[in-house]
Design a protein around this motif. Sequence first.
Motif, PDB file in Angstrom:
ATOM      1  N   TRP A  21     112.671 118.970 -69.575  1.00  0.00           N
ATOM      2  CA  TRP A  21     112.434 117.685 -70.249  1.00  0.00           C
ATOM      3  C   TRP A  21     111.209 117.077 -69.596  1.00  0.00           C
ATOM      4  O   TRP A  21     111.210 116.825 -68.397  1.00  0.00           O
ATOM      5  N   GLU A  22     110.149 116.858 -70.347  1.00  0.00           N
ATOM      6  CA  GLU A  22     108.882 116.456 -69.745  1.00  0.00           C
ATOM      7  C   GLU A  22     108.426 115.068 -70.145  1.00  0.00           C
ATOM      8  O   GLU A  22     107.262 114.736 -70.002  1.00  0.00           O
ATOM      9  N   THR A  23     109.315 114.257 -70.648  1.00  0.00           N
ATOM     10  CA  THR A  23     108.940 112.904 -71.040  1.00  0.00           C
ATOM     11  C   THR A  23     109.939 111.919 -70.416  1.00  0.00           C
ATOM     12  O   THR A  23     110.771 112.313 -69.613  1.00  0.00           O
ATOM     13  N   SER A  24     109.859 110.673 -70.790  1.00  0.00           N
ATOM     14  CA  SER A  24     110.754 109.647 -70.247  1.00  0.00           C
ATOM     15  C   SER A  24     112.206 110.076 -70.371  1.00  0.00           C
ATOM     16  O   SER A  24     112.609 110.603 -71.409  1.00  0.00           O
ATOM     17  N   ASP A  25     112.989 109.833 -69.315  1.00  0.00           N
ATOM     18  CA  ASP A  25     114.363 110.336 -69.333  1.00  0.00           C
ATOM     19  C   ASP A  25     115.419 109.264 -69.101  1.00  0.00           C
ATOM     20  O   ASP A  25     116.558 109.571 -68.777  1.00  0.00           O
ATOM     21  N   GLY A  26     115.066 108.002 -69.319  1.00  0.00           N
ATOM     22  CA  GLY A  26     116.045 106.932 -69.205  1.00  0.00           C
ATOM     23  C   GLY A  26     116.731 106.689 -70.543  1.00  0.00           C
ATOM     24  O   GLY A  26     116.162 106.950 -71.606  1.00  0.00           O
ATOM     25  N   CYS A  27     117.966 106.206 -70.511  1.00  0.00           N
ATOM     26  CA  CYS A  27     118.706 105.916 -71.736  1.00  0.00           C
ATOM     27  C   CYS A  27     119.744 104.843 -71.440  1.00  0.00           C
ATOM     28  O   CYS A  27     119.943 104.465 -70.289  1.00  0.00           O
ATOM     29  N   ILE A  28     120.402 104.382 -72.485  1.00  0.00           N
ATOM     30  CA  ILE A  28     121.484 103.405 -72.343  1.00  0.00           C
ATOM     31  C   ILE A  28     122.751 104.033 -72.906  1.00  0.00           C
ATOM     32  O   ILE A  28     122.726 104.661 -73.961  1.00  0.00           O
ATOM     33  N   ALA A  29     123.848 103.867 -72.189  1.00  0.00           N
ATOM     34  CA  ALA A  29     125.145 104.357 -72.651  1.00  0.00           C
ATOM     35  C   ALA A  29     126.206 103.305 -72.351  1.00  0.00           C
ATOM     36  O   ALA A  29     126.097 102.563 -71.377  1.00  0.00           O
ATOM     37  N   THR A  30     127.220 103.276 -73.194  1.00  0.00           N
ATOM     38  CA  THR A  30     128.297 102.311 -72.982  1.00  0.00           C
ATOM     39  C   THR A  30     129.319 102.841 -71.979  1.00  0.00           C
ATOM     40  O   THR A  30     129.423 104.044 -71.747  1.00  0.00           O
ATOM     41  N   ASP A  31     130.084 101.913 -71.434  1.00  0.00           N
ATOM     42  CA  ASP A  31     131.142 102.253 -70.486  1.00  0.00           C
ATOM     43  C   ASP A  31     132.253 103.074 -71.137  1.00  0.00           C
ATOM     44  O   ASP A  31     133.021 103.726 -70.433  1.00  0.00           O
ATOM     45  N   ARG A  32     132.353 103.051 -72.445  1.00  0.00           N
ATOM     46  CA  ARG A  32     133.369 103.874 -73.114  1.00  0.00           C
ATOM     47  C   ARG A  32     133.115 105.342 -72.786  1.00  0.00           C
ATOM     48  O   ARG A  32     134.044 106.132 -72.720  1.00  0.00           O
ATOM     49  N   ILE A  33     131.853 105.711 -72.563  1.00  0.00           N
ATOM     50  CA  ILE A  33     131.497 107.079 -72.197  1.00  0.00           C
ATOM     51  C   ILE A  33     131.563 107.257 -70.683  1.00  0.00           C
ATOM     52  O   ILE A  33     132.264 108.134 -70.184  1.00  0.00           O
ATOM     53  N   THR A  34     130.842 106.409 -69.954  1.00  0.00           N
ATOM     54  CA  THR A  34     130.657 106.636 -68.516  1.00  0.00           C
ATOM     55  C   THR A  34     131.828 106.195 -67.651  1.00  0.00           C
ATOM     56  O   THR A  34     132.000 106.711 -66.555  1.00  0.00           O
ATOM     57  N   VAL A  35     132.618 105.260 -68.122  1.00  0.00           N
ATOM     58  CA  VAL A  35     133.774 104.780 -67.352  1.00  0.00           C
ATOM     59  C   VAL A  35     135.080 105.328 -67.936  1.00  0.00           C
ATOM     60  O   VAL A  35     135.919 105.848 -67.211  1.00  0.00           O
ATOM     61  N   ASP A  36     135.212 105.250 -69.271  1.00  0.00           N
ATOM     62  CA  ASP A  36     136.457 105.686 -69.907  1.00  0.00           C
ATOM     63  C   ASP A  36     136.488 107.190 -70.179  1.00  0.00           C
ATOM     64  O   ASP A  36     137.553 107.739 -70.462  1.00  0.00           O
ATOM     65  N   GLY A  37     135.331 107.851 -70.146  1.00  0.00           N
ATOM     66  CA  GLY A  37     135.280 109.297 -70.295  1.00  0.00           C
ATOM     67  C   GLY A  37     135.351 109.816 -71.719  1.00  0.00           C
ATOM     68  O   GLY A  37     135.615 110.997 -71.935  1.00  0.00           O
ATOM     69  N   LEU A  38     135.101 108.952 -72.700  1.00  0.00           N
ATOM     70  CA  LEU A  38     135.101 109.409 -74.089  1.00  0.00           C
ATOM     71  C   LEU A  38     133.812 110.171 -74.393  1.00  0.00           C
ATOM     72  O   LEU A  38     132.770 109.900 -73.798  1.00  0.00           O
ATOM     73  N   PRO A  39     133.853 111.100 -75.345  1.00  0.00           N
ATOM     74  CA  PRO A  39     132.625 111.794 -75.723  1.00  0.00           C
ATOM     75  C   PRO A  39     131.704 110.858 -76.515  1.00  0.00           C
ATOM     76  O   PRO A  39     132.150 109.838 -77.043  1.00  0.00           O
ATOM     77  N   VAL A  40     130.443 111.219 -76.590  1.00  0.00           N
ATOM     78  CA  VAL A  40     129.497 110.473 -77.422  1.00  0.00           C
ATOM     79  C   VAL A  40     129.953 110.619 -78.873  1.00  0.00           C
ATOM     80  O   VAL A  40     130.182 111.730 -79.352  1.00  0.00           O
ATOM     81  N   GLY A  41     130.084 109.489 -79.557  1.00  0.00           N
ATOM     82  CA  GLY A  41     130.475 109.507 -80.969  1.00  0.00           C
ATOM     83  C   GLY A  41     129.338 109.104 -81.869  1.00  0.00           C
ATOM     84  O   GLY A  41     129.293 109.460 -83.046  1.00  0.00           O
ATOM     85  N   TYR A  42     128.406 108.335 -81.322  1.00  0.00           N
ATOM     86  CA  TYR A  42     127.252 107.866 -82.087  1.00  0.00           C
ATOM     87  C   TYR A  42     126.079 107.773 -81.135  1.00  0.00           C
ATOM     88  O   TYR A  42     126.212 107.269 -80.015  1.00  0.00           O
ATOM     89  N   MET A  43     124.935 108.283 -81.573  1.00  0.00           N
ATOM     90  CA  MET A  43     123.728 108.241 -80.745  1.00  0.00           C
ATOM     91  C   MET A  43     122.538 107.980 -81.648  1.00  0.00           C
ATOM     92  O   MET A  43     122.494 108.449 -82.791  1.00  0.00           O
ATOM     93  N   TYR A  44     121.611 107.176 -81.154  1.00  0.00           N
ATOM     94  CA  TYR A  44     120.406 106.910 -81.935  1.00  0.00           C
ATOM     95  C   TYR A  44     119.230 106.765 -80.988  1.00  0.00           C
ATOM     96  O   TYR A  44     119.395 106.485 -79.799  1.00  0.00           O
TER      97      TYR A  44
END
Length: 124
Positions: A21-44
Motif C-alpha cells: 500500500w503506497e498511499t495514505s493509510d489512515g481511516c475511520i472505523a466505528t467501535d462496533r468493529i474495533t471494540v465490539d468485534g463485528l465485521p465491516v458491514g458498510y464501507m465507503y
Amino acid sequence: MKKEKQFFINGRENEVLLKNWETSDGCIATDRITVDGLPVGYMYREKPEEDSPFEGYDSGWRFTAGDESDEYMQKAENSGIYKLNTICQYDPDIIPLLHAPYGTAYIRDENGVFQEEPFEPLEE
C-alpha cells in the motif's frame, strides 16, 4: 473522566495484511468493529478534506458495522482513527476492495458478500 476503550482482539494484531500500500493509510472505523468485534458491514471512500489536520494520512475510507444509528454516528467518541492495516486485521474481507476510487461504497449482503452500493457524499 473519559472511559478507556477495550479493543476487541482477534489474534491478528501484529500481522501485516495490507502489503504494498503506497498511499495514505489512515481511516475511520466505528467501535462496533474495533471494540465490539463485528465485521465491516458498510464501507465507503470519500475524498479527504484539503487542509485537514490529517491531510496526507487520510485514505478516505470509513468503516461501520452497518447497524449504527444516526445518534450513534453523531458521537465522535464512538469512532476512532486507525491505520488501514488495523481494520484489515479485524476484517480481511475488505482488502480486495481498498483500491476502489473515491466515491465508492460497499455493503455486505445477507450472504456476507460485499456489493457495490451507490454513494453520495454529504455536502457540508
